[in-house]
Design a protein around this motif. Structure first.
Motif, PDB file in Angstrom:
ATOM      1  N   ASP A  12       0.844  -1.201   0.000  1.00  0.00           N
ATOM      2  CA  ASP A  12       0.000   0.000   0.000  1.00  0.00           C
ATOM      3  C   ASP A  12       0.878   1.250   0.000  1.00  0.00           C
ATOM      4  OD1 ASP A  12      -2.062   1.869   0.303  1.00  0.00           O
ATOM      5  OD2 ASP A  12      -2.450   1.366   2.391  1.00  0.00           O
ATOM      6  N   GLN A  13       1.884   1.256   0.869  1.00  0.00           N
ATOM      7  CA  GLN A  13       2.795   2.407   0.930  1.00  0.00           C
ATOM      8  C   GLN A  13       3.566   2.575  -0.368  1.00  0.00           C
ATOM      9  OE1 GLN A  13       2.942   4.737   3.482  1.00  0.00           O
ATOM     10  NE2 GLN A  13       1.097   3.584   3.985  1.00  0.00           N
ATOM     11  N   HIS A  15       2.615   1.659  -3.291  1.00  0.00           N
ATOM     12  CA  HIS A  15       1.652   2.153  -4.281  1.00  0.00           C
ATOM     13  C   HIS A  15       1.458   3.659  -4.135  1.00  0.00           C
ATOM     14  CE1 HIS A  15      -2.382   2.996  -5.909  1.00  0.00           C
ATOM     15  NE2 HIS A  15      -2.067   2.094  -6.806  1.00  0.00           N
ATOM     16  N   ARG A  16       1.300   4.116  -2.889  1.00  0.00           N
ATOM     17  CA  ARG A  16       1.112   5.556  -2.651  1.00  0.00           C
ATOM     18  C   ARG A  16       2.314   6.368  -3.122  1.00  0.00           C
ATOM     19  NH1 ARG A  16      -3.034   6.670   1.547  1.00  0.00           N
ATOM     20  NH2 ARG A  16      -3.811   4.634   2.181  1.00  0.00           N
ATOM     21  N   TYR A  17       3.524   5.917  -2.758  1.00  0.00           N
ATOM     22  CA  TYR A  17       4.727   6.649  -3.143  1.00  0.00           C
ATOM     23  C   TYR A  17       4.915   6.641  -4.658  1.00  0.00           C
ATOM     24  CZ  TYR A  17       5.956   6.535   1.811  1.00  0.00           C
ATOM     25  OH  TYR A  17       5.958   6.682   3.178  1.00  0.00           O
ATOM     26  N   ALA A  19       2.616   6.327  -6.916  1.00  0.00           N
ATOM     27  CA  ALA A  19       1.569   7.166  -7.515  1.00  0.00           C
ATOM     28  C   ALA A  19       1.922   8.641  -7.398  1.00  0.00           C
ATOM     29  CB  ALA A  19       0.220   6.883  -6.865  1.00  0.00           C
ATOM     30  N   GLU A  20       2.566   9.024  -6.298  1.00  0.00           N
ATOM     31  CA  GLU A  20       2.987  10.422  -6.141  1.00  0.00           C
ATOM     32  C   GLU A  20       4.092  10.777  -7.130  1.00  0.00           C
ATOM     33  OE1 GLU A  20       4.090  11.489  -2.145  1.00  0.00           O
ATOM     34  OE2 GLU A  20       2.224  10.683  -1.320  1.00  0.00           O
ATOM     35  N   GLY A  32      -1.166  -2.167  -6.839  1.00  0.00           N
ATOM     36  CA  GLY A  32      -2.370  -1.967  -6.035  1.00  0.00           C
ATOM     37  C   GLY A  32      -3.132  -3.263  -5.826  1.00  0.00           C
ATOM     38  N   ARG A  61      -8.945  -0.187   3.223  1.00  0.00           N
ATOM     39  CA  ARG A  61      -7.653   0.099   2.586  1.00  0.00           C
ATOM     40  C   ARG A  61      -7.481  -0.757   1.335  1.00  0.00           C
ATOM     41  NH1 ARG A  61      -3.591  -0.846   7.155  1.00  0.00           N
ATOM     42  NH2 ARG A  61      -2.129  -0.871   5.411  1.00  0.00           N
ATOM     43  N   LEU A  65      -7.253   0.580  -2.897  1.00  0.00           N
ATOM     44  CA  LEU A  65      -6.163   0.293  -3.832  1.00  0.00           C
ATOM     45  C   LEU A  65      -6.667  -0.189  -5.198  1.00  0.00           C
ATOM     46  CD1 LEU A  65      -3.595  -1.473  -1.482  1.00  0.00           C
ATOM     47  CD2 LEU A  65      -3.316   0.730  -2.649  1.00  0.00           C
TER      48      LEU A  65
END
Length: 184
Positions: A12-13, A15-17, A19-20, A32, A61, A65
């Motif tokens: 998850d982390q 994926h977030r990073y 995506a940023e 995801g 959560r 994703l």
């Protein structure tokens, strides 16, 4: 459960990073999906041990994703609905069920139809007992044809649940026994 929760958290982390840094990265979808798979497994494990708060959080959560309308996201609906309902979030549970009605999986749609007849979700007078019974029986036919034990267990649990609300202990016990047969 812990392994899935830890892997899901890190995916998850990641994926977030990712995506940023690059929202158009073609690998985001797969990343995801992998994270959602682990978070969903951890969420179901939490529900199995009666930890509805953890289950709700992990399943939410996992859903976050996956893209809107994704079949894997929609498949989380029965468990997520259960967790939201236990938390007292009937509006959230109803919203999850509304989204899952769009699934192409007939068994999932049947389970959604059954969940929509939960006494707590229809307290506002949305349907009569006869209408709920008819809706459940149509869904049950789909589940029986598919041999879907999880859905049939849910069907009998809801039948027992409504019987309990009507102070019919014998009907509740009978339905609960049938639910257990399918759950096993």
């Amino acid at each position: 459960v812990e392994r899935d929760e830890i892997l899901g958290y890190h995916l998850d982390q990641a994926h977030r990073y990712r995506a940023e840094l690059d929202p158009g990265d073609p690998g985001l979808t797969e990343l995801g999906a992998r994270g959602a798979e682990h978070l969903a497994a951890a969420g179901r494990g939490a529900l199995d041990r009666g930890d509805y708060d953890a289950g709700r959080t992990l399943l939410q959560r996992a859903a976050a994703l996956l893209p809107e309308g994704d079949e894997r996201r929609l498949a989380l609906a029965p468990d997520l609905c259960d967790a939201l309902w236990e938390a007292g979030d009937t509006a959230g549970a109803a919203s999850v069920l509304t989204a899952a009605q769009q699934s192409t999986d007939a068994a999932l749609r049947a389970m959604v139809a059954i969940l929509e007849t939960m006494p707590e979700l229809v307290v506002t007078g949305g349907s009569t007992s006869t209408e709920r019974t008819q809706k459940r029986n149509l869904a049950r036919a789909v589940l029986e044809t598919a041999g879907h034990d999880e859905g049939l267990s849910l069907y009998w649990w809801i039948v027992g649940h409504e019987a309990w609300f009507r102070c019919r202990a014998e009907e509740t016990a009978s339905a609960s026994a049938r639910a257990l047969v399918h759950a096993e």
